[in-house]
Write a protein that holds these residues in place. Sequence first.
Motif, PDB file in Angstrom:
ATOM      1  N   UNK A  93      18.201 -16.775  75.468  1.00 30.95           N
ATOM      2  CA  UNK A  93      19.204 -15.850  74.930  1.00 30.95           C
ATOM      3  C   UNK A  93      19.603 -16.158  73.496  1.00 30.95           C
ATOM      4  N   UNK A  94      19.291 -17.363  73.018  1.00 27.44           N
ATOM      5  CA  UNK A  94      19.566 -17.686  71.610  1.00 27.44           C
ATOM      6  C   UNK A  94      18.408 -18.496  71.044  1.00 27.44           C
ATOM      7  N   UNK A  95      18.228 -18.375  69.730  1.00 28.00           N
ATOM      8  CA  UNK A  95      17.327 -19.284  69.032  1.00 28.00           C
ATOM      9  C   UNK A  95      18.069 -20.595  68.816  1.00 28.00           C
ATOM     10  N   UNK A  96      17.433 -21.693  69.194  1.00 28.29           N
ATOM     11  CA  UNK A  96      18.102 -22.988  69.019  1.00 28.29           C
ATOM     12  C   UNK A  96      17.113 -24.001  68.468  1.00 28.29           C
ATOM     13  N   UNK A  97      17.617 -24.895  67.695  1.00 26.99           N
ATOM     14  CA  UNK A  97      16.780 -25.860  66.988  1.00 26.99           C
ATOM     15  C   UNK A  97      17.572 -26.438  65.842  1.00 26.99           C
ATOM     16  N   UNK A  98      18.315 -25.576  65.151  1.00 24.89           N
ATOM     17  CA  UNK A  98      19.303 -26.057  64.188  1.00 24.89           C
ATOM     18  C   UNK A  98      20.478 -26.588  65.006  1.00 24.89           C
ATOM     19  N   UNK A  99      20.622 -27.897  65.030  1.00 21.46           N
ATOM     20  CA  UNK A  99      21.557 -28.509  65.967  1.00 21.46           C
ATOM     21  C   UNK A  99      23.013 -28.191  65.633  1.00 21.46           C
ATOM     22  N   UNK A 100      23.831 -28.175  66.680  1.00 24.54           N
ATOM     23  CA  UNK A 100      25.262 -28.005  66.514  1.00 24.54           C
ATOM     24  C   UNK A 100      25.787 -26.621  66.772  1.00 24.54           C
ATOM     25  N   UNK A 101      24.900 -25.653  67.009  1.00 27.74           N
ATOM     26  CA  UNK A 101      25.326 -24.258  67.074  1.00 27.74           C
ATOM     27  C   UNK A 101      25.502 -23.708  68.488  1.00 27.74           C
ATOM     28  N   UNK A 102      24.881 -24.347  69.467  1.00 31.90           N
ATOM     29  CA  UNK A 102      24.845 -23.779  70.812  1.00 31.90           C
ATOM     30  C   UNK A 102      26.202 -23.601  71.458  1.00 31.90           C
ATOM     31  N   UNK A 103      27.111 -24.548  71.242  1.00 29.32           N
ATOM     32  CA  UNK A 103      28.416 -24.447  71.879  1.00 29.32           C
ATOM     33  C   UNK A 103      29.203 -23.257  71.349  1.00 29.32           C
ATOM     34  N   UNK A 104      29.098 -22.991  70.065  1.00 33.72           N
ATOM     35  CA  UNK A 104      29.798 -21.844  69.490  1.00 33.72           C
ATOM     36  C   UNK A 104      29.331 -20.540  70.124  1.00 33.72           C
ATOM     37  N   UNK A 105      28.016 -20.386  70.272  1.00 29.99           N
ATOM     38  CA  UNK A 105      27.470 -19.175  70.885  1.00 29.99           C
ATOM     39  C   UNK A 105      27.920 -19.075  72.340  1.00 29.99           C
TER      40      UNK A 105
END
Length: 281
Positions: free
Chosen positions: A113-125
């Motif tokens: 459901x999201x592009x992830x790899x740039x760390x630190x962003x998943x919790x915000x989404x």
Amino acid sequence: MTLQELQTQVQQTRRDILRMVHAVNSGHPGGSLGCAEFLTALYGNVMTHSTDFSMDGKNEDLFFLSNGHISPVFYSVLARSGYFPVEELNTFRKLNTRLQGHPTTHEGLPGVRIASGSLGQGLSVAIGAALAKKLNNDDKLVYTLHGDGELQEGQVWEALMFAAGKNVDNIIATVDYNGRQIDGDTDHVLPLGDLKAKFEAFGWVVLDEPKGNDLEAILAVLAQAKSLTGQGKPVAILLHTEMGNGVDFMMGTHAWHGKAPSDDQLASALEQNPVTELGDY
């Protein structure tokens, strides 16, 4: 799934991870192996989810992988759960594949459901998704996974503060607390200090699970975490795992964060994790 079925899938997922990374001499086996039990338990027993995939995920529990570099374990668990053909694991990190090194959405891979790899962003989404569920009167939960080295990113702490401040109590964030990252031990790169106390100071309810590679312990702590939702505070799990778990020469070191095994090393690793009735892809 029964405990035995979960254990079988964990073993087969380890094989998937090792074979995927070896085939293209690229990828992140260490953290993937360390989270095989967690993701298998989450998708096999804990979450309410559907392989009839939609981005909205209405009336479903949602999962967001923030530390996207451990995509091999994510892809294996999604495929073994029925989101896409297991044979597609053969295309990992190859040209024109849907299985990129870090998960992305523009290929339309079910389960992502999201592009992830740039760390630190998943919790915000994930917090945004959790708030959307509240607005939609959807009582299902949002789950996330983060690396402990990822917590060195400032955005994580902004998100932690926001979730507590806005009473986002339908989210369970798990930290893969293996003590290692790409450049070495987290204590050497940038110490996290008393992580439990820090989360609690930010207003979270925190569970600490020392047996992060034990399926029964994982199921128990996830059940406890679920029982604590809906009470005005977000919930976090500090899951103490072993990077490279299940492969003796990959454990106890950060060296396999992002390195593929040689032919001989693959043979040794697979010997430690024999093929199951699920079969190789």
